[in-house]
Design a protein around this motif. Sequence first.
Motif, PDB file in Angstrom:
ATOM      1  N   SER A   1      48.046  17.285  29.102  1.00  0.00           N
ATOM      2  CA  SER A   1      48.381  16.737  30.421  1.00  0.00           C
ATOM      3  C   SER A   1      48.013  15.255  30.514  1.00  0.00           C
ATOM      4  N   VAL A   2      46.904  14.862  29.923  1.00  0.00           N
ATOM      5  CA  VAL A   2      46.500  13.457  29.952  1.00  0.00           C
ATOM      6  C   VAL A   2      47.393  12.630  29.019  1.00  0.00           C
ATOM      7  N   ILE A   3      47.760  13.195  27.871  1.00  0.00           N
ATOM      8  CA  ILE A   3      48.650  12.497  26.942  1.00  0.00           C
ATOM      9  C   ILE A   3      49.999  12.222  27.612  1.00  0.00           C
ATOM     10  N   ILE A   4      50.507  13.194  28.341  1.00  0.00           N
ATOM     11  CA  ILE A   4      51.780  13.015  29.045  1.00  0.00           C
ATOM     12  C   ILE A   4      51.650  11.904  30.092  1.00  0.00           C
ATOM     13  N   GLY A   5      50.528  11.866  30.785  1.00  0.00           N
ATOM     14  CA  GLY A   5      50.304  10.810  31.771  1.00  0.00           C
ATOM     15  C   GLY A   5      50.240   9.431  31.139  1.00  0.00           C
ATOM     16  N   VAL A   6      49.532   9.329  30.001  1.00  0.00           N
ATOM     17  CA  VAL A   6      49.426   8.044  29.304  1.00  0.00           C
ATOM     18  C   VAL A   6      50.795   7.588  28.810  1.00  0.00           C
ATOM     19  N   LEU A   7      51.548   8.492  28.202  1.00  0.00           N
ATOM     20  CA  LEU A   7      52.868   8.127  27.684  1.00  0.00           C
ATOM     21  C   LEU A   7      53.847   7.783  28.804  1.00  0.00           C
ATOM     22  N   THR A   8      53.764   8.489  29.921  1.00  0.00           N
ATOM     23  CA  THR A   8      54.629   8.197  31.060  1.00  0.00           C
ATOM     24  C   THR A   8      54.326   6.815  31.629  1.00  0.00           C
ATOM     25  N   ALA A   9      53.043   6.508  31.767  1.00  0.00           N
ATOM     26  CA  ALA A   9      52.657   5.197  32.288  1.00  0.00           C
ATOM     27  C   ALA A   9      53.091   4.085  31.329  1.00  0.00           C
ATOM     28  N   ALA A  10      52.920   4.303  30.038  1.00  0.00           N
ATOM     29  CA  ALA A  10      53.314   3.290  29.053  1.00  0.00           C
ATOM     30  C   ALA A  10      54.828   3.079  29.074  1.00  0.00           C
ATOM     31  N   PHE A  11      55.585   4.158  29.117  1.00  0.00           N
ATOM     32  CA  PHE A  11      57.041   4.050  29.159  1.00  0.00           C
ATOM     33  C   PHE A  11      57.492   3.323  30.421  1.00  0.00           C
ATOM     34  N   THR A  12      56.873   3.646  31.544  1.00  0.00           N
ATOM     35  CA  THR A  12      57.222   3.000  32.806  1.00  0.00           C
ATOM     36  C   THR A  12      56.927   1.499  32.752  1.00  0.00           C
ATOM     37  N   ALA A  13      55.781   1.134  32.206  1.00  0.00           N
ATOM     38  CA  ALA A  13      55.417  -0.287  32.118  1.00  0.00           C
ATOM     39  C   ALA A  13      56.370  -1.046  31.208  1.00  0.00           C
ATOM     40  N   VAL A  14      56.675  -0.480  30.056  1.00  0.00           N
ATOM     41  CA  VAL A  14      57.569  -1.148  29.108  1.00  0.00           C
ATOM     42  C   VAL A  14      58.970  -1.291  29.700  1.00  0.00           C
ATOM     43  N   SER A  15      59.485  -0.227  30.274  1.00  0.00           N
ATOM     44  CA  SER A  15      60.842  -0.296  30.813  1.00  0.00           C
ATOM     45  C   SER A  15      60.918  -1.219  32.025  1.00  0.00           C
ATOM     46  N   SER A  16      59.896  -1.219  32.868  1.00  0.00           N
ATOM     47  CA  SER A  16      59.900  -2.112  34.038  1.00  0.00           C
ATOM     48  C   SER A  16      59.855  -3.573  33.619  1.00  0.00           C
ATOM     49  N   MET A  17      58.991  -3.891  32.669  1.00  0.00           N
ATOM     50  CA  MET A  17      58.867  -5.278  32.234  1.00  0.00           C
ATOM     51  C   MET A  17      60.146  -5.764  31.561  1.00  0.00           C
ATOM     52  N   THR A  18      60.720  -4.930  30.724  1.00  0.00           N
ATOM     53  CA  THR A  18      61.950  -5.317  30.030  1.00  0.00           C
ATOM     54  C   THR A  18      63.107  -5.465  31.015  1.00  0.00           C
ATOM     55  N   THR A  19      63.220  -4.542  31.943  1.00  0.00           N
ATOM     56  CA  THR A  19      64.288  -4.612  32.940  1.00  0.00           C
ATOM     57  C   THR A  19      64.140  -5.839  33.821  1.00  0.00           C
ATOM     58  N   ALA A  20      62.920  -6.149  34.213  1.00  0.00           N
ATOM     59  CA  ALA A  20      62.692  -7.339  35.044  1.00  0.00           C
ATOM     60  C   ALA A  20      63.081  -8.600  34.286  1.00  0.00           C
ATOM     61  N   TYR A  21      62.684  -8.711  33.037  1.00  0.00           N
ATOM     62  CA  TYR A  21      63.033  -9.903  32.251  1.00  0.00           C
ATOM     63  C   TYR A  21      64.545 -10.038  32.114  1.00  0.00           C
ATOM     64  N   LEU A  22      65.211  -8.958  31.743  1.00  0.00           N
ATOM     65  CA  LEU A  22      66.656  -9.023  31.547  1.00  0.00           C
ATOM     66  C   LEU A  22      67.385  -9.309  32.851  1.00  0.00           C
ATOM     67  N   GLY A  23      66.907  -8.748  33.954  1.00  0.00           N
ATOM     68  CA  GLY A  23      67.528  -9.011  35.251  1.00  0.00           C
ATOM     69  C   GLY A  23      67.369 -10.452  35.680  1.00  0.00           C
ATOM     70  N   ILE A  24      66.164 -10.992  35.518  1.00  0.00           N
ATOM     71  CA  ILE A  24      65.927 -12.386  35.883  1.00  0.00           C
ATOM     72  C   ILE A  24      66.755 -13.308  34.997  1.00  0.00           C
ATOM     73  N   LYS A  25      66.829 -13.006  33.720  1.00  0.00           N
ATOM     74  CA  LYS A  25      67.599 -13.839  32.790  1.00  0.00           C
ATOM     75  C   LYS A  25      69.093 -13.795  33.134  1.00  0.00           C
ATOM     76  N   ALA A  26      69.602 -12.627  33.482  1.00  0.00           N
ATOM     77  CA  ALA A  26      71.018 -12.506  33.832  1.00  0.00           C
ATOM     78  C   ALA A  26      71.347 -13.291  35.097  1.00  0.00           C
ATOM     79  N   VAL A  27      70.496 -13.204  36.095  1.00  0.00           N
ATOM     80  CA  VAL A  27      70.723 -13.942  37.338  1.00  0.00           C
ATOM     81  C   VAL A  27      70.641 -15.446  37.081  1.00  0.00           C
TER      82      VAL A  27
END
Length: 97
Positions: free
Chosen positions: A41-67
């Motif tokens: 259960s803790v491993i799933i939480g850690v991996l979920t948080a890591a995936f969310t952080a990576v995807s949010s940061m990448t999406t924000a960068y690509l969105g800002i760059k596109a605009v």
Amino acid sequence: MRELDLERYRARYGLQAVLLSNLAIAGVAIFGVWRLDGDKSVIIGVLTAAFTAVSSMTTAYLGIKAVSNTAQAMAQSDPTRRDPTPPAPPAAPPKNP
């Protein structure tokens, strides 16, 4: 020409910052999973948080760059674009003594 070089540097170093941050997040997540020794259960939480952080940061960068790219393209192709300097105020009429 100098403006184009500046944009290249911004894009290069912005992408580099995002990639290094993503690698750091992935490294911390891998280390956390390795240290947890099977608590699923803790491993799933850690991996979920890591995936969310990576995807949010990448999406924000690509969105800002596109605009940014879209705004630059619109500014360069706008035929009604005016000179950014404001017009001089009208001269005052001569005074009669």
